[in-house]
Scaffold this active site. Sequence first.
Site, PDB file in Angstrom:
ATOM      1  N   GLU A  86       0.833  -1.199   0.000  1.00  0.00           N
ATOM      2  CA  GLU A  86       0.000   0.000   0.000  1.00  0.00           C
ATOM      3  C   GLU A  86       0.872   1.255   0.000  1.00  0.00           C
ATOM      4  O   GLU A  86       1.962   1.271   0.579  1.00  0.00           O
ATOM      5  CB  GLU A  86      -0.928   0.008   1.216  1.00  0.00           C
ATOM      6  CG  GLU A  86      -2.000  -1.058   1.134  1.00  0.00           C
ATOM      7  CD  GLU A  86      -2.964  -1.050   2.306  1.00  0.00           C
ATOM      8  OE1 GLU A  86      -4.129  -1.444   2.119  1.00  0.00           O
ATOM      9  OE2 GLU A  86      -2.557  -0.673   3.422  1.00  0.00           O
ATOM     10  N   CYS A  99       3.358   8.591   1.223  1.00  0.00           N
ATOM     11  CA  CYS A  99       3.936   7.607   2.135  1.00  0.00           C
ATOM     12  C   CYS A  99       4.142   6.314   1.346  1.00  0.00           C
ATOM     13  O   CYS A  99       3.179   5.752   0.815  1.00  0.00           O
ATOM     14  CB  CYS A  99       2.985   7.382   3.310  1.00  0.00           C
ATOM     15  SG  CYS A  99       3.568   6.162   4.499  1.00  0.00           S
ATOM     16  N   CYS A 106       6.168  -6.507   7.544  1.00  0.00           N
ATOM     17  CA  CYS A 106       7.256  -5.969   8.365  1.00  0.00           C
ATOM     18  C   CYS A 106       7.643  -6.997   9.422  1.00  0.00           C
ATOM     19  O   CYS A 106       6.774  -7.612  10.039  1.00  0.00           O
ATOM     20  CB  CYS A 106       6.807  -4.667   9.040  1.00  0.00           C
ATOM     21  SG  CYS A 106       8.115  -3.886  10.024  1.00  0.00           S
ATOM     22  N   SER A 191      11.829   6.783   7.851  1.00  0.00           N
ATOM     23  CA  SER A 191      11.407   6.466   9.211  1.00  0.00           C
ATOM     24  C   SER A 191      11.882   5.077   9.595  1.00  0.00           C
ATOM     25  O   SER A 191      11.615   4.104   8.879  1.00  0.00           O
ATOM     26  CB  SER A 191       9.882   6.552   9.319  1.00  0.00           C
ATOM     27  OG  SER A 191       9.449   6.141  10.603  1.00  0.00           O
ATOM     28  N   SER A 213      11.304   6.081  15.063  1.00  0.00           N
ATOM     29  CA  SER A 213      10.123   5.645  15.802  1.00  0.00           C
ATOM     30  C   SER A 213      10.572   5.159  17.175  1.00  0.00           C
ATOM     31  O   SER A 213      11.172   4.089  17.292  1.00  0.00           O
ATOM     32  CB  SER A 213       9.411   4.517  15.051  1.00  0.00           C
ATOM     33  OG  SER A 213       8.938   4.973  13.806  1.00  0.00           O
TER      34      SER A 213
END
Length: 338
Positions: A86, A99, A106, A191, A213
């Site tokens: 996505e 994004c 993940c 990120s 993060s």
Amino acid sequence: MEQDRESLHNLIKKRGEPAYRADQLWQWIWRKKAGDFQEMTNISKALRSSLQQEFVLQPPAVVQKKEGIDGTVKLLLGLDDRLCIETVIIPEKGYYTQCISTQVGCPMGCVFCSTGGMGFKRNLTPGEIASQVLVAGRHLEDKGLDSTRLTNVVLMGMGEPLLNWDAVHRALGMMTDPLGLGLSRRRLTLSTVGIKDRLQEFGRSRLGMLAVSLHAPDQELRRRLMPGAAAWDIKDLISALEKYPLAPRERITIEYVLLKDTNDSPAQARDLVRLLSRVKCKVNLLACNPGEQAGWQPPEEQAVQAFEELLRSRGLTVTLRKSKGQDISAACGQLAAD
């Protein structure tokens, strides 16, 4: 679409073509968004036909589109092996932020993240990463919108970018190449939860800005919330951030998702201030987005404001990020290739 410009030059040279042909091809692919070699009118028919027999230009296919009430668009993209990722297009004042994903799923297993709940399928290739920007540009053009306003890209979608660093490194080069997409490194943000050694490699590359993060002010809580990330002790991570290479006006973004009754107390805000006291940073707060990972809720608005004000009163630069795309599961932590 997996060739970077250097390898494309080598390919063209081996075919006995002048070097400038490689730059022409590169511009057709990344700037003009050509979907077929036959569109490249300043390239000879013979070369076009030869390349078409060996290479494929087609970016990931759009399988599904969802548009939120705030204008956020989520695209489900199908890959050649039938896996899906996505990507999200976020409207801002006068420009768009995209994004993008770097892995299918993940491996980090953050307990509040829907992507983490998918598990890990595979790494994306450089072309699969960078071509998400082409797909978004074509979507905007199809809607009659100005694709040149897609100026900001964040590697905050599915996956941990630094666990796929070789491909991400090449993709960042494709995106920042002045003859291609020509994105500014200051408008590219990676990120990461923090991957030892790879963090320093990204810093040395100077190919984008860093966001970390964190989501917890101590190692014990971080291990509970982010089991994969906790392999690198939080004190060692912070020590690495203190030494991270930054230009005079640059700062690291510390991302902190607020989870009700978990990491949102005044005491934890004070611990966070102490932890970051020597890091050149700004803190980006975000109240948890409800997702498919049951049991996690955003704090009450009063608790969010109190946390923010405490950080600010102790000298930290703080922004409270407004969540976009929640109604289509496109907000932070909600991507799950549904």
